[in-house]
Design an enzyme around this catalytic site. Structure first.
Site, PDB file in Angstrom:
ATOM      1  N   VAL A  29       1.096   3.688   2.199  1.00 24.28           N
ATOM      2  CA  VAL A  29       1.797   3.975   3.539  1.00 24.28           C
ATOM      3  C   VAL A  29       2.883   3.009   3.793  1.00 24.28           C
ATOM      4  CG1 VAL A  29       1.325   4.360   6.002  1.00 24.28           C
ATOM      5  CG2 VAL A  29      -0.398   4.957   4.497  1.00 24.28           C
TER       6      VAL A  29
ATOM      7  N   GLY B 102      -4.457   4.500  11.614  1.00 26.91           N
ATOM      8  CA  GLY B 102      -5.965   5.015  11.285  1.00 26.91           C
ATOM      9  C   GLY B 102      -6.137   5.906  10.389  1.00 26.91           C
ATOM     10  N   SER B 103      -7.136   6.732  10.743  1.00 27.66           N
ATOM     11  CA  SER B 103      -7.364   7.880   9.670  1.00 27.66           C
ATOM     12  C   SER B 103      -8.226   9.094  10.223  1.00 27.66           C
ATOM     13  CB  SER B 103      -8.208   7.306   8.510  1.00 27.66           C
ATOM     14  OG  SER B 103      -9.071   8.058   8.018  1.00 27.66           O
ATOM     15  N   SER B 104      -7.983  10.242   9.845  1.00 24.84           N
ATOM     16  CA  SER B 104      -8.594  11.443  10.444  1.00 24.84           C
ATOM     17  C   SER B 104     -10.284  11.358  10.259  1.00 24.84           C
ATOM     18  CB  SER B 104      -8.058  12.686   9.676  1.00 24.84           C
ATOM     19  OG  SER B 104      -8.322  12.537   8.255  1.00 24.84           O
ATOM     20  N   CYS B 105     -10.606  10.350   9.664  1.00 28.05           N
ATOM     21  CA  CYS B 105     -12.056  10.027   9.736  1.00 28.05           C
ATOM     22  C   CYS B 105     -12.823   9.536  10.852  1.00 28.05           C
ATOM     23  CB  CYS B 105     -12.494   9.687   8.285  1.00 28.05           C
ATOM     24  SG  CYS B 105     -12.161   7.630   8.365  1.00 28.05           S
TER      25      CYS B 105
ATOM     26  N   GLY C  73       0.778  -1.075   0.123  1.00 27.68           N
ATOM     27  CA  GLY C  73      -0.126  -0.017  -0.160  1.00 27.68           C
ATOM     28  C   GLY C  73       0.872   1.279   0.031  1.00 27.68           C
TER      29      GLY C  73
ATOM     30  N   LEU D 152      -3.654  11.524   3.101  1.00 30.76           N
ATOM     31  CA  LEU D 152      -2.345  11.347   2.459  1.00 30.76           C
ATOM     32  C   LEU D 152      -2.182  11.092   0.910  1.00 30.76           C
ATOM     33  CD1 LEU D 152      -1.331   8.533   4.939  1.00 30.76           C
ATOM     34  CD2 LEU D 152      -0.673  10.910   5.291  1.00 30.76           C
TER      35      LEU D 152
ATOM     36  N   HIS E 172      -9.009   9.002  -3.418  1.00 35.42           N
ATOM     37  CA  HIS E 172      -9.169   9.862  -2.801  1.00 35.42           C
ATOM     38  C   HIS E 172      -9.097  11.232  -4.120  1.00 35.42           C
ATOM     39  CE1 HIS E 172      -9.585   8.598   1.144  1.00 35.42           C
ATOM     40  NE2 HIS E 172      -8.909   7.623   0.782  1.00 35.42           N
TER      41      HIS E 172
ATOM     42  N   LYS F  34     -11.808   1.684  12.192  1.00 36.69           N
ATOM     43  CA  LYS F  34     -10.556   2.490  12.741  1.00 36.69           C
ATOM     44  C   LYS F  34     -10.478   2.855  14.193  1.00 36.69           C
ATOM     45  CE  LYS F  34      -7.954   1.940   9.127  1.00 36.69           C
ATOM     46  NZ  LYS F  34      -6.662   1.281   9.171  1.00 36.69           N
TER      47      LYS F  34
ATOM     48  N   TYR G 216     -15.800   2.549   7.510  1.00 41.88           N
ATOM     49  CA  TYR G 216     -14.433   2.830   7.715  1.00 41.88           C
ATOM     50  C   TYR G 216     -13.812   3.450   9.005  1.00 41.88           C
ATOM     51  CZ  TYR G 216      -9.378   3.810   6.575  1.00 41.88           C
ATOM     52  OH  TYR G 216      -8.015   3.910   6.367  1.00 41.88           O
TER      53      TYR G 216
HETATM   54  P1  GDP Z   1     -12.883  12.410   2.235  1.00 39.54           P
HETATM   55  O1  GDP Z   1     -11.850  13.490   2.636  1.00 39.54           O
HETATM   56  O2  GDP Z   1     -12.944  11.283   3.008  1.00 39.54           O
HETATM   57  O3  GDP Z   1     -14.030  13.328   2.002  1.00 39.54           O
HETATM   58  O4  GDP Z   1     -12.495  11.732   0.772  1.00 39.54           O
HETATM   59  P2  GDP Z   1     -12.213  12.283  -0.807  1.00 39.54           P
HETATM   60  O5  GDP Z   1     -10.589  12.629  -0.755  1.00 39.54           O
HETATM   61  O6  GDP Z   1     -12.704  11.222  -1.611  1.00 39.54           O
HETATM   62  O7  GDP Z   1     -12.910  13.477  -1.205  1.00 39.54           O
HETATM   63  C1  GDP Z   1     -12.668  15.033  -0.551  1.00 39.54           C
HETATM   64  C2  GDP Z   1     -13.365  15.988  -1.003  1.00 39.54           C
HETATM   65  O8  GDP Z   1     -12.816  16.136  -2.451  1.00 39.54           O
HETATM   66  C3  GDP Z   1     -14.703  15.663  -1.161  1.00 39.54           C
HETATM   67  O9  GDP Z   1     -15.329  16.805  -0.835  1.00 39.54           O
HETATM   68  C4  GDP Z   1     -15.180  15.134  -2.383  1.00 39.54           C
HETATM   69  O10 GDP Z   1     -16.507  15.596  -3.016  1.00 39.54           O
HETATM   70  C5  GDP Z   1     -14.111  16.270  -3.245  1.00 39.54           C
HETATM   71  N1  GDP Z   1     -13.649  15.842  -4.674  1.00 39.54           N
HETATM   72  C6  GDP Z   1     -13.647  16.878  -5.580  1.00 39.54           C
HETATM   73  N2  GDP Z   1     -13.298  16.115  -6.673  1.00 39.54           N
HETATM   74  C7  GDP Z   1     -13.163  14.640  -6.493  1.00 39.54           C
HETATM   75  C8  GDP Z   1     -12.816  13.522  -7.194  1.00 39.54           C
HETATM   76  O11 GDP Z   1     -12.491  13.577  -8.285  1.00 39.54           O
HETATM   77  N3  GDP Z   1     -12.285  12.469  -6.486  1.00 39.54           N
HETATM   78  C9  GDP Z   1     -12.781  12.368  -4.924  1.00 39.54           C
HETATM   79  N4  GDP Z   1     -12.631  11.318  -4.475  1.00 39.54           N
HETATM   80  N5  GDP Z   1     -13.062  13.423  -4.428  1.00 39.54           N
HETATM   81  C10 GDP Z   1     -13.497  14.723  -5.189  1.00 39.54           C
END
Ligand code: GDP
Length: 315
Positions: free
Chosen positions: A20, A110-113, A18, A170, A183, A144, A140
């Site tokens: 990390v 873990g994670s900030s979520c 992965g 990350l 992400h 965590k 998730y």
């Molecule tokens: P989160 O931090 O758990 O919400 O996970 P993400 O990294 O998937 O999303 C972070 C933010 O970025 C959210 O508000 C998404 O709607 C926004 N975002 C904008 N464009 C994108 C994209 O193309 N992919 C993803 N995954 N998120 C996006």
């Protein structure tokens, strides 16, 4: 308390393929220890008996628990059973086996979520379990949180030196660039790059672009994990972040500038925004003598270079 040392020890990095785990393997190369890894074909971390057998045979002194089923906002929302079950099994199996086979030190990632959706910002460690979670990734997050509690419970009941680190969002080499499960950072890098290559006039950002997020390069995260393993020994989990955030739209502009895509940014309002802000306090980790070294622009340049190098380019 004396710092924990790695020299001449066997260190198991669970999840070494992965983003990390591979960064931890890279970081540990200079620590004078033996790195143990187990590929998916060799060891199914969801299988309790297999994990116990592997631990008994390999007897690591120290474990970085970086194995997990991970994904972005859409993947979490689409596969709740996988995100909850797989992560519970992986962490429970490894932590229990680490206890049974006398692992000296274990770091759970873990994670900030894990924090409540409307936690006061910046989020301090003690905000854990003070309010409802963000629904898009609560599966998730629950797994965590259980991992943090497992590490604490084995410390309390069995005196085990098991600690937990909670990294912010990350990014970096080895990231997932699949647009349905990634992400936001790798998604934006890929979208901007492909739009540039195809001469498209615009890229699409999910949601309103107003949510704020904090980002950390994975090499900084690995360095923080190694630091915590050496100096930290307590039951409170530790946030790992930069202490700074920006909006998704600001991030999109920065990525476009780095990738050199000059088109327009448009929104897909049918996609979720997720939690409005997720900035963690970095006070505790700073007080433990660690801070990030890789700035956001430099980090994105590095992530883009590794994306190009890995050849994940075309539609
Ligand atoms: P989160 O931090 O758990 O919400 O996970 P993400 O990294 O998937 O999303 C972070 C933010 O970025 C959210 O508000 C998404 O709607 C926004 N975002 C904008 N464009 C994108 C994209 O193309 N992919 C993803 N995954 N998120 C996006």
């Amino acid at each position: 308390m004396a710092a924990y040392t790695f020299s001449d020890k066997r260190i198991f990095v669970a999840g070494h393929r992965g983003m990390v785990g591979s960064a931890i393997v890279r970081r540990m190369a200079s620590e004078g220890c033996e790195i143990l890894t187990a590929g998916r074909d060799q060891l199914d971390l969801k299988n309790q008996a297999a994990v116990a057998t592997w631990m008994e045979k390999n007897r690591p002194h120290c474990v970085f628990l970086a194995a997990a089923k991970v994904g972005g906002i859409l993947a979490n929302d689409s596969y709740p059973a996988d995100f909850l079950y797989d992560n519970l099994m992986i962490e429970a199996n490894i932590i229990e086996a680490a206890h049974r086979f006398d692992v000296e030190k274990l770091l759970f990632l873990g994670s900030s979520c894990i924090y409540p959706k409307f936690a006061a910002q910046p989020i301090h460690e003690d905000a854990l379990l003070t309010g409802p979670l963000e629904p898009t990734n609560e599966w998730y997050a629950i797994a965590k949180i259980a991992g943090i509690k497992l590490a604490q419970a084995y410390r309390k009941q069995h005196g085990r030196d098991f600690i937990s680190a909670m990294p912010t969002n990350l990014y970096g080499p080895g990231d997932n660039f699949d647009l349905n499960s990634s992400h936001v950072m790798p998604a934006l890098i890929r979208k901007a790059h492909e739009a540039k290559m195809h001469g498209d006039l615009q890229i699409t950002v999910w949601g309103t672009g107003t949510p704020r997020r904090e980002f950390l390069h994975v090499d900084d995260c690995a360095d923080a994990c190694v630091h915590l393993m050496k100096v930290y020994s307590d039951d409170r989990h530790v946030n790992v972040g930069s202490g700074e955030d920006l909006t998704i739209l600001e991030l999109a502009h920065l990525v476009c500038a780095i990738v050199n895509f000059e088109g327009e940014i448009v929104h897909d309002f049918s996609k979720p925004d997720g939690t409005p802000r997720k900035l963690m306090s970095a006070d505790l980790i700073k007080s433990l003598g660690w801070k990030p070294r890789i700035g956001l622009r430099e980090g994105i340049e590095n992530a883009y270079a590794s994306f190009l190098h890995s050849g994940g380019l075309t539609r």
